[in-house]
Design a protein around this motif. Structure first.
Motif, PDB file in Angstrom:
ATOM      1  N   LEU A 150     -18.912  -5.918 -19.147  1.00 15.22           N
ATOM      2  CA  LEU A 150     -19.482  -5.192 -20.279  1.00 15.22           C
ATOM      3  C   LEU A 150     -20.999  -5.115 -20.163  1.00 15.22           C
ATOM      4  O   LEU A 150     -21.593  -4.054 -20.349  1.00 15.22           O
ATOM      5  CB  LEU A 150     -19.077  -5.874 -21.588  1.00 15.22           C
ATOM      6  CG  LEU A 150     -19.577  -5.227 -22.871  1.00 15.22           C
ATOM      7  CD1 LEU A 150     -19.013  -3.828 -23.028  1.00 15.22           C
ATOM      8  CD2 LEU A 150     -19.208  -6.100 -24.068  1.00 15.22           C
ATOM      9  N   GLN A 151     -21.637  -6.227 -19.812  1.00 15.63           N
ATOM     10  CA  GLN A 151     -23.091  -6.274 -19.672  1.00 15.63           C
ATOM     11  C   GLN A 151     -23.589  -5.306 -18.597  1.00 15.63           C
ATOM     12  O   GLN A 151     -24.700  -4.795 -18.699  1.00 15.63           O
ATOM     13  CB  GLN A 151     -23.560  -7.688 -19.323  1.00 15.63           C
ATOM     14  CG  GLN A 151     -23.425  -8.677 -20.450  1.00 15.63           C
ATOM     15  CD  GLN A 151     -24.275  -8.293 -21.641  1.00 15.63           C
ATOM     16  OE1 GLN A 151     -23.756  -7.814 -22.641  1.00 15.63           O
ATOM     17  NE2 GLN A 151     -25.561  -8.496 -21.553  1.00 15.63           N
ATOM     18  N   SER A 152     -22.793  -5.098 -17.563  1.00 19.98           N
ATOM     19  CA  SER A 152     -23.237  -4.203 -16.489  1.00 19.98           C
ATOM     20  C   SER A 152     -22.806  -2.762 -16.720  1.00 19.98           C
ATOM     21  O   SER A 152     -22.932  -1.921 -15.831  1.00 19.98           O
ATOM     22  CB  SER A 152     -22.745  -4.709 -15.126  1.00 19.98           C
ATOM     23  OG  SER A 152     -21.342  -4.629 -15.049  1.00 19.98           O
ATOM     24  N   GLY A 153     -22.293  -2.463 -17.913  1.00 17.73           N
ATOM     25  CA  GLY A 153     -21.960  -1.090 -18.258  1.00 17.73           C
ATOM     26  C   GLY A 153     -20.559  -0.649 -17.873  1.00 17.73           C
ATOM     27  O   GLY A 153     -20.202   0.518 -18.030  1.00 17.73           O
ATOM     28  N   GLU A 154     -19.741  -1.573 -17.404  1.00 19.85           N
ATOM     29  CA  GLU A 154     -18.367  -1.239 -17.016  1.00 19.85           C
ATOM     30  C   GLU A 154     -17.459  -1.449 -18.233  1.00 19.85           C
ATOM     31  O   GLU A 154     -16.639  -2.364 -18.268  1.00 19.85           O
ATOM     32  CB  GLU A 154     -17.922  -2.104 -15.848  1.00 19.85           C
ATOM     33  CG  GLU A 154     -18.776  -1.909 -14.611  1.00 19.85           C
ATOM     34  CD  GLU A 154     -18.450  -2.936 -13.550  1.00 19.85           C
ATOM     35  OE1 GLU A 154     -17.293  -2.962 -13.092  1.00 19.85           O
ATOM     36  OE2 GLU A 154     -19.359  -3.711 -13.213  1.00 19.85           O
ATOM     37  N   LEU A 179     -11.014 -17.429 -27.062  1.00 19.03           N
ATOM     38  CA  LEU A 179     -10.392 -16.240 -27.648  1.00 19.03           C
ATOM     39  C   LEU A 179     -11.421 -15.468 -28.463  1.00 19.03           C
ATOM     40  O   LEU A 179     -11.491 -14.240 -28.381  1.00 19.03           O
ATOM     41  CB  LEU A 179      -9.203 -16.641 -28.530  1.00 19.03           C
ATOM     42  CG  LEU A 179      -8.522 -15.507 -29.310  1.00 19.03           C
ATOM     43  CD1 LEU A 179      -7.973 -14.445 -28.364  1.00 19.03           C
ATOM     44  CD2 LEU A 179      -7.421 -16.067 -30.200  1.00 19.03           C
ATOM     45  N   GLY A 180     -12.238 -16.186 -29.224  1.00 19.39           N
ATOM     46  CA  GLY A 180     -13.277 -15.525 -30.019  1.00 19.39           C
ATOM     47  C   GLY A 180     -14.245 -14.734 -29.158  1.00 19.39           C
ATOM     48  O   GLY A 180     -14.593 -13.594 -29.486  1.00 19.39           O
ATOM     49  N   ARG A 181     -14.662 -15.318 -28.043  1.00 19.47           N
ATOM     50  CA  ARG A 181     -15.581 -14.599 -27.139  1.00 19.47           C
ATOM     51  C   ARG A 181     -14.899 -13.380 -26.529  1.00 19.47           C
ATOM     52  O   ARG A 181     -15.511 -12.324 -26.372  1.00 19.47           O
ATOM     53  CB  ARG A 181     -16.103 -15.533 -26.055  1.00 19.47           C
ATOM     54  CG  ARG A 181     -17.087 -16.550 -26.570  1.00 19.47           C
ATOM     55  CD  ARG A 181     -17.872 -17.223 -25.463  1.00 19.47           C
ATOM     56  NE  ARG A 181     -17.062 -17.972 -24.536  1.00 19.47           N
ATOM     57  CZ  ARG A 181     -16.819 -19.271 -24.604  1.00 19.47           C
ATOM     58  NH1 ARG A 181     -17.329 -19.972 -25.592  1.00 19.47           N
ATOM     59  NH2 ARG A 181     -16.077 -19.875 -23.709  1.00 19.47           N
ATOM     60  N   THR A 182     -13.617 -13.522 -26.192  1.00 21.30           N
ATOM     61  CA  THR A 182     -12.888 -12.406 -25.588  1.00 21.30           C
ATOM     62  C   THR A 182     -12.683 -11.295 -26.609  1.00 21.30           C
ATOM     63  O   THR A 182     -12.825 -10.110 -26.285  1.00 21.30           O
ATOM     64  CB  THR A 182     -11.543 -12.892 -25.027  1.00 21.30           C
ATOM     65  OG1 THR A 182     -11.810 -13.988 -24.136  1.00 21.30           O
ATOM     66  CG2 THR A 182     -10.840 -11.801 -24.260  1.00 21.30           C
ATOM     67  N   LEU A 183     -12.378 -11.644 -27.863  1.00 22.32           N
ATOM     68  CA  LEU A 183     -12.270 -10.632 -28.916  1.00 22.32           C
ATOM     69  C   LEU A 183     -13.607  -9.936 -29.129  1.00 22.32           C
ATOM     70  O   LEU A 183     -13.657  -8.735 -29.391  1.00 22.32           O
ATOM     71  CB  LEU A 183     -11.770 -11.271 -30.205  1.00 22.32           C
ATOM     72  CG  LEU A 183     -10.289 -11.660 -30.226  1.00 22.32           C
ATOM     73  CD1 LEU A 183      -9.981 -12.535 -31.441  1.00 22.32           C
ATOM     74  CD2 LEU A 183      -9.405 -10.429 -30.201  1.00 22.32           C
ATOM     75  N   GLY A 184     -14.698 -10.711 -29.002  1.00 24.29           N
ATOM     76  CA  GLY A 184     -16.034 -10.107 -29.126  1.00 24.29           C
ATOM     77  C   GLY A 184     -16.282  -9.065 -28.051  1.00 24.29           C
ATOM     78  O   GLY A 184     -16.863  -8.006 -28.315  1.00 24.29           O
ATOM     79  N   LEU A 186     -13.983  -7.304 -26.557  1.00 26.35           N
ATOM     80  CA  LEU A 186     -13.142  -6.163 -26.908  1.00 26.35           C
ATOM     81  C   LEU A 186     -13.777  -5.350 -28.034  1.00 26.35           C
ATOM     82  O   LEU A 186     -13.790  -4.115 -27.989  1.00 26.35           O
ATOM     83  CB  LEU A 186     -11.750  -6.652 -27.307  1.00 26.35           C
ATOM     84  CG  LEU A 186     -10.667  -5.599 -27.447  1.00 26.35           C
ATOM     85  CD1 LEU A 186     -10.505  -4.793 -26.160  1.00 26.35           C
ATOM     86  CD2 LEU A 186      -9.350  -6.250 -27.823  1.00 26.35           C
ATOM     87  N   ALA A 187     -14.331  -6.029 -29.034  1.00 25.42           N
ATOM     88  CA  ALA A 187     -14.990  -5.331 -30.144  1.00 25.42           C
ATOM     89  C   ALA A 187     -16.178  -4.511 -29.643  1.00 25.42           C
ATOM     90  O   ALA A 187     -16.384  -3.358 -30.066  1.00 25.42           O
ATOM     91  CB  ALA A 187     -15.434  -6.335 -31.200  1.00 25.42           C
ATOM     92  N   HIS A 188     -16.980  -5.073 -28.730  1.00 24.71           N
ATOM     93  CA  HIS A 188     -18.124  -4.335 -28.189  1.00 24.71           C
ATOM     94  C   HIS A 188     -17.669  -3.135 -27.364  1.00 24.71           C
ATOM     95  O   HIS A 188     -18.342  -2.120 -27.330  1.00 24.71           O
ATOM     96  CB  HIS A 188     -18.995  -5.243 -27.325  1.00 24.71           C
ATOM     97  CG  HIS A 188     -19.865  -6.156 -28.110  1.00 24.71           C
ATOM     98  ND1 HIS A 188     -20.733  -5.725 -29.084  1.00 24.71           N
ATOM     99  CD2 HIS A 188     -20.004  -7.507 -28.078  1.00 24.71           C
ATOM    100  CE1 HIS A 188     -21.371  -6.741 -29.609  1.00 24.71           C
ATOM    101  NE2 HIS A 188     -20.928  -7.844 -29.018  1.00 24.71           N
ATOM    102  N   CYS A 189     -16.539  -3.274 -26.693  1.00 26.80           N
ATOM    103  CA  CYS A 189     -16.016  -2.156 -25.897  1.00 26.80           C
ATOM    104  C   CYS A 189     -15.596  -0.994 -26.773  1.00 26.80           C
ATOM    105  O   CYS A 189     -15.682   0.162 -26.359  1.00 26.80           O
ATOM    106  CB  CYS A 189     -14.817  -2.612 -25.060  1.00 26.80           C
ATOM    107  SG  CYS A 189     -15.240  -3.716 -23.708  1.00 26.80           S
ATOM    108  N   ARG A 190     -15.139  -1.305 -27.962  1.00 27.15           N
ATOM    109  CA  ARG A 190     -14.647  -0.263 -28.860  1.00 27.15           C
ATOM    110  C   ARG A 190     -15.744   0.320 -29.718  1.00 27.15           C
ATOM    111  O   ARG A 190     -15.543   1.335 -30.391  1.00 27.15           O
ATOM    112  CB  ARG A 190     -13.530  -0.822 -29.728  1.00 27.15           C
ATOM    113  CG  ARG A 190     -12.306  -1.132 -28.908  1.00 27.15           C
ATOM    114  CD  ARG A 190     -11.179  -1.604 -29.750  1.00 27.15           C
ATOM    115  NE  ARG A 190     -10.012  -1.770 -28.901  1.00 27.15           N
ATOM    116  CZ  ARG A 190      -8.909  -2.352 -29.278  1.00 27.15           C
ATOM    117  NH1 ARG A 190      -8.794  -2.804 -30.501  1.00 27.15           N
ATOM    118  NH2 ARG A 190      -7.891  -2.484 -28.458  1.00 27.15           N
ATOM    119  N   ALA A 191     -16.904  -0.321 -29.737  1.00 27.20           N
ATOM    120  CA  ALA A 191     -18.014   0.129 -30.588  1.00 27.20           C
ATOM    121  C   ALA A 191     -18.666   1.371 -30.028  1.00 27.20           C
ATOM    122  O   ALA A 191     -18.613   1.735 -28.921  1.00 27.20           O
ATOM    123  CB  ALA A 191     -19.036  -0.970 -30.731  1.00 27.20           C
TER     124      ALA A 191
END
Length: 191
Positions: A150-154, A179-184, A186-191
Motif C-alpha cells: 500500500l505504501q508503495s502505491g500497489e 487483524l486490526g492492522r490488516t483491516l486498516g 484494507l480500509a486504506h485500499c478502499r478509501a
C-alpha cells in the motif's frame, strides 16, 4: 511499524532468559557478557542452528539497547551461519526468524524496499513450516507486506492480500492487533 515479536525461532534458550534477567536487573554489561558467552559457546559447538540462535539472541539484545545497526549485523551473521539453500526445510525456523527480523528491522529504519525483500523471502521460508506454525508465521509476515504494498502505491495487490488474509484469519485472541492492522490496510485500499 515495530519489529515483529511474533517472529521468533520458538526455543527461548536458558541463555536468553539469563540475558533478559540481567537486563531487567539493570545489568547491561552482564547481559552483553552473557550474550557474547552464548555466541562463543554456539560457535564452538559447530551447530549452525545453535549459532544462528545465538546471533538472534545478540540481535534482540542490541535491539533492546537501541543499537539497530548492531542488531541488523547480528541478524545478517545469523543468516550467513545457516548452510544450504533458502528453500531447504533444514534450519527453516532459524532462517525464518533471521529473514523476518531483518525485514522488520529495515522497515523500522524506513528502508522499505529492503525490508520488503527480506519479508518476501521470509514468507517463502514460512511455507516450509508445517501446520499452524507455518500459517501463523506467514500471516505475521504477510500483514506488514500488505502495508508495504500500500505504501508503495500497489493498492490493488495490497487489497487482494489483505482480503485474503482476513478471509482466512484464525480465531485467536492474540492475533487481534495484527487483524486490526490488516483491516486498516484494507480500509486504506478502499478509501
Amino acid at each position: 511499524m515495530q519489529n515483529n515479536a511474533a517472529i521468533d525461532p520458538g526455543n527461548e534458550s536458558s541463555n536468553f532468559l539469563e540475558i533478559e534477567k540481567a537486563l531487567r536487573a539493570g545489568n547491561t554489561p552482564g547481559a552483553v557478557s552473557l550474550a557474547n558467552k552464548a555466541l562463543d559457546e554456539a560457535k564452538r559447538s559447530g551447530n549452525p542452528g545453535q549459532i544462528a540462535e545465538a546471533w538472534l539472541q545478540s540481535s534482540r539484545l542490541h535491539r533492546f539497547l537501541h543499537n539497530q545497526g548492531e542488531s541488523i549485523r547480528s541478524l545478517e551473521a545469523g543468516l550467513a551461519s545457516l548452510p544450504g539453500p533458502e528453500d531447504s526445510p533444514e534450519f527453516a525456523r532459524q532462517r525464518l526468524a533471521c529473514l523476518g527480523s531483518l525485514g522488520m528491522s529495515h522497515v523500522s529504519a524506513r528502508r522499505y524496499e529492503k525490508g520488503r525483500a527480506f519479508l518476501a523471502r521470509a514468507i517463502r521460508v514460512a511455507d516450509l513450516l508445517a501446520g499452524e506454525e507455518g500459517q501463523f508465521q506467514k500471516l505475521a509476515l504477510s500483514a506488514p507486506m500488505a502495508w508495504l504494498m500500500l505504501q508503495s502505491g500497489e493498492v490493488e495487490p495490497a487489497r487482494e492480500l489483505a482480503s485474503l488474509l482476513i478471509s482466512n484469519w484464525p480465531a485467536k485472541p492474540e492475533l487481534i492487533p495484527l487483524l486490526g492492522r490488516t483491516l486498516g490496510v484494507l480500509a486504506h485500499c478502499r478509501a
